[in-house]
Structure formats: C-alpha cells, structure tokens
Scaffold this active site. Structure first.
Site, short mmCIF file in Angstrom:
data_model
loop_
_atom_site.label_atom_id
_atom_site.label_comp_id
_atom_site.label_asym_id
_atom_site.label_seq_id
_atom_site.Cartn_x
_atom_site.Cartn_y
_atom_site.Cartn_z
N CYS A 57 0.81 -1.21 0.00
CA CYS A 57 0.00 0.00 0.00
C CYS A 57 0.85 1.27 0.00
O CYS A 57 0.39 2.32 -0.46
CB CYS A 57 -0.92 0.02 1.22
N ASN A 58 2.07 1.18 0.51
CA ASN A 58 2.88 2.38 0.71
C ASN A 58 4.10 2.46 -0.19
O ASN A 58 4.84 3.44 -0.12
CB ASN A 58 3.35 2.45 2.17
N GLU A 123 4.41 -5.22 9.81
CA GLU A 123 3.85 -5.85 8.62
C GLU A 123 4.82 -5.87 7.45
O GLU A 123 4.85 -6.83 6.68
CB GLU A 123 2.58 -5.12 8.18
N ALA A 199 -6.69 -8.03 3.47
CA ALA A 199 -5.71 -8.16 4.55
C ALA A 199 -5.97 -7.20 5.69
O ALA A 199 -5.93 -7.59 6.87
CB ALA A 199 -4.29 -7.95 3.99
#
Length: 499
Positions: A57-58, A123, A199
């Site tokens: 996501c980042n 994560e 997730a």
C-alpha cells in the site's frame, strides 16, 4: 551489479502510488517480455539476471541484479508504464534509482520498519519476505539477491528485539485501531462495521477482537462477505442494509480498496462515528471528512514515531542497519575471490587425483587408502592458510590485489572459470564499469527516455533526458520530485480490486 528503483509514500501522494501499483503483480512477467523483445531486436543478452518486486500500500520497489544499470532502470520504467497504463514520462518522474551501497541501506531500513508510514510497524517485514519468496519460487533471484534479502531479514529481527521504535513491532492495523479507541473513549459496547474482506479487514478484525469488540458486521462491495463472516464470526450486511449498518456503527473500518463506495448521504444520520480509511484507494467520498460528527482517520493521519534523531532506540536501530549493510558488502567482496579459490582447489586436487591414480597402480588395499587420506589431509592443511588469507584480504578491501596476485603466481585464467576480473567486469577488468550514481536520484534524471525497443543507435547513455511534452508537463508538478494527486487514470480494465 546491484540496483533498485523505489516509489513510496515518502515522496509520492498515496493516490499516485495507487496508480503506479495497478497491475504490479504482472511486473516480473512484463520485465521478462521486454527483455525478450529487446534481445530479439538487437541480439543482446538479457540485461537483468534477477529481480524482486515489492508492492504494498505504501511503496513499489524493484531490486535488480543487472549487468548494466542504466538499461536495467530503463527497462523497469517501461515495464511499470505497461502494467500501470501510465505515460512512461510520468512513471520516470515518480521513481528514484540507485546502485550498490545505497540499495542495501534503504532495503534494510524498509524491512526494519524505519521507513514505514507507521514507524517500526511489523507488517512490512512479512510483506518483503513474501515478495522475496515469490521471486525465489519463480526462479528470479540470484546469489547476490539472496544474500541481500537474507541479511535484511536478520537486520529486521535484530531491530525488533534490540531497538524497538515507534510502533515497536506492532502492525499498522493495530496502531489504527488504537487511534480509533482514543477517539471513541474505549471499545466497550462498540459496534463495528467493516467494509472489505482483504488483509487490512482481517488484521483490523483480529485487533478489535483482542480489545473485546464482539459486535462486528461486514460488507463486501465484491460480494465476499459471506465467507469472511463465517470464518471470523462476524455478521453479513446486505447491500440494501448498508445505510442502516453505517448509522448503527460507532466505528467503520473502510478497507476494500475498490474506490469510492461510501458517500456523504449515507452518513447524514450516523451521529458520532469514527471512520478508519485504510485502503490505498480510498473507499470514502472526500466530503465525508467534512460531515459533523464524523471523524475520519486515513493512512496519512496514522503517522507514528517521529522520534528525535537523538532517540536511543532509533540510534541503535540505525547502527544495526549499518552493521548489516557492511556485512553484506563484505560477503560480496568475499564472493569475488570464490572463483579464484575454486580454480586453485581444482588445479591442486586434479594434480593430486592424477598422482593417487598412479599410486594405486603400484600399491593396493588398505595401504593405498591410508596414503590417499594422508595426501588429502596434507593438501587440506596447505590450502587452509591461503584460503583464510584470501578471505581476510577480501574483507579488508584488497580483493583486487589478491586476484591480480593469483593471476601472476598461478597463471590461472579465473574469468574462464566463470569469475569476475579485478574491476568486477566479466572480461577480467578490460572493460569499463558504468559510472556509479551518487546515491538515489530521480529516474528521469538517470535514464533518457527510450522507445520500447532499444537499438544500437539509441545506446548513448550520456544523452540528456528529452524534455517533457506540454501535456505531460501540465499534468506533472515537479515539486522537487513529488507527483501530484490525480495526474492520470488507468484504463478501466486495469482497475482491479483489493477487497
């Protein structure tokens, strides 16, 4: 050589990252296709020997074992342009590139959570491991990439145990839930609605249940709520019941990643509600943030751990990173002399085998066996000191001197045995290495734009980058390297789901 490209939340808006990462799962296959196309056009060998693609996501990062830095970066930019559907010029503005020492430094900080939106979150280490394992199973890793990532995993473990910083090994979902708890004044009697089944939905639900939340409902824009609810003990919300579920919820965990599916009118009678907007591609209409009684916490609102540079844990973490970077460097230097040592052992033991065969023609039985064992023990002891000396020279930066001396004394052609010459080039040092970029730089300043098929006439790496077209320049604000939000949209068929 080791090279990497990176695009992350540190210098890009999250919606730009969303656009870049669309189709990223296909990047390895597209890189392979582009290499085949270029090889067929000019008869060249593959530029990239191995790659690991990290897409979260980042961040979107690609780590390469490549023979030629500029061509490797060029190829990855073309591949991302193809998978994302974005203009190549736009893609090159969004990526930084580097080679050699800055690459492990950056990767180890990433794996250790030191470059995460939530400092110290755990994560990312699992996500990087999954990316590496996927590349390994696909046959896309090399010995250098293996070494790079194994040191990184050890680094992350050491940082987590010896220097916990920021989130101290917690997940980003845990930090988000904690922030929501502060806004709500605790979770006692709290009703939760989860949008999505991916997730973040799983992690968020697990964190909520650890805090005693029992009333959880789930809605899936893609219709997967039934299986998720059954596995996790939640209640399914049907499409016609979504507005009522929003009105009754104290906390909405929005993380489907399908784009805008929650609109202001659905929250008008919701009262006091906290919304965790955790998808890279937001589920919320922007106006939801402006509604009275609605508190929205997005990814950018969850930044944690802006510790002062003098923070002891952060200092220790960076020291651990530096130690692992140095360990990786030393290991690669030692690997440079491996072909020399292998060639020497081969010469010595081939000669020994010849003599032992001659011996067995004159002596047989147990006597011959004892003589063979004695000969091999003597050779092992004789070889031990040169091997240890070679390793020490490599570790202290004198690998080149050792290899040159090896050529002089033994007259063995190491390059013919598959090794590298003194300058790190396959030709034994005759060819020249490409200039090493000084740290990270934006990819458009590293590689001039090339057509999809490189020809020999376009191989001038020193050419200045072509200017952006007027249309592209109008859509891309340079802001010192940062791309603006909403600069381009992927074709409809490429907009996938993260639900």
């Amino acid at each position: 050589m080791l090279a990497a490209l990176r695009a992350s939340h540190e210098h890009l808006d999250l919606d730009v990252l969303d656009a870049l990462t669309r189709g990223a799962d296909a990047l390895p296959q597209v890189i392979e296709q582009l290499q085949a196309e270029r090889g067929g056009a000019v008869g060249a060998t593959p530029v990239i020997s191995g790659e690991v693609v990290i897409s979260t996501c980042n961040r979107l990062e690609v780590y390469l074992d490549t023979d030629r830095f500029h061509e490797g970066v060029d190829l990855v930019i073309d591949a991302v342009s193809r998978t994302s559907g974005l203009d190549r010029e736009v893609v090159s503005l969004c990526f930084d590139a580097a080679m050699d020492a800055p690459v492990p430094q950056h990767l180890y900080e990433v794996i250790s959570g030191l470059r995460s939106l939530v400092l110290g979150e755990a994560e990312i280490a699992g996500q990087v491991r999954q990316a590496y394992e996927k590349a390994r199973r696909g046959g896309r890793t090399t010995s250098m990439l293996h070494d790079l990532f194994q040191h990184g995993f050890r680094c992350a473990k050491s940082v987590a145990t010896q220097a916990p910083v920021g989130a101290a090994g917690r997940s980003g979902a845990a930090v988000a839930v904690d922030r929501a708890g502060l806004e709500l004044g605790g979770f006692e009697g709290c009703s939760v609605l989860i949008i999505g089944t991916g997730a973040y939905a799983r992690l968020g639900l697990a964190e909520l249940m650890r805090r005693g939340v029992r009333e959880v409902r789930v809605f899936s824009p893609s219709g997967r709520a039934g299986g998720f609810a059954e596995r996790h003990g939640a209640h399914v919300v049907r499409p016609d019941g979504l507005e009522q579920a929003i009105r009754e919820a104290d906390l909405v965990l929005a993380c489907s990643g399908r784009g805008t599916s929650l609109f202001p009118e659905q929250f008008l009678d919701a009262g006091r509600t906290v919304v965790l907007d955790l998808a890279l591609r937001s589920d919320l209409h922007p106006l939801v943030r402006h509604l009275k009684g609605i508190t929205v916490l997005g990814l950018a609102d969850l930044k944690l751990g802006t510790e002062a540079e003098a923070d002891p844990a952060l200092i220790t973490a960076r020291e651990i990173v530096a130690e692992n970077v140095e360990a990786f460097r030393v290991q690669q230097e030692v690997r440079r002399i491996d072909p020399a040592m292998a060639a020497l052992r081969r010469e010595v033991f081939d000669a020994a085998d010849t003599e032992i065969d001659h011996l067995r023609r004159t002596v047989s039985g147990e006597t011959a066996d004892q003589l063979e064992r004695s000969v091999r023990r003597i050779l092992g002891k004789v070889m031990h000191q040169p091997a240890e000396r070679a390793r020490h020279l490599a570790e202290t930066g004198f690998a080149d001197a050792y290899v040159e001396a090896f050529h002089t004394i033994f007259g063995i052609d190491i390059s013919a045995a598959g090794g590298e010459g003194p300058e790190g080039s396959p030709d034994g040092g005759v060819g020249e290495r490409e200039p090493v970029p000084a740290g990270w730089m934006r990819a458009d300043r590293t590689v001039p734009p090339f057509s999809s098929v490189r020809t020999a006439a376009l191989a001038d790496e020193t050419a200045a980058p072509a200017p952006l077209s007027a249309a592209t320049a109008a859509r891309v604000a340079l802001r010192g390297g940062k791309c603006p939000a909403g600069f381009g949209a992927a074709p409809a068929e490429q907009v996938g789901t993260r639900d």
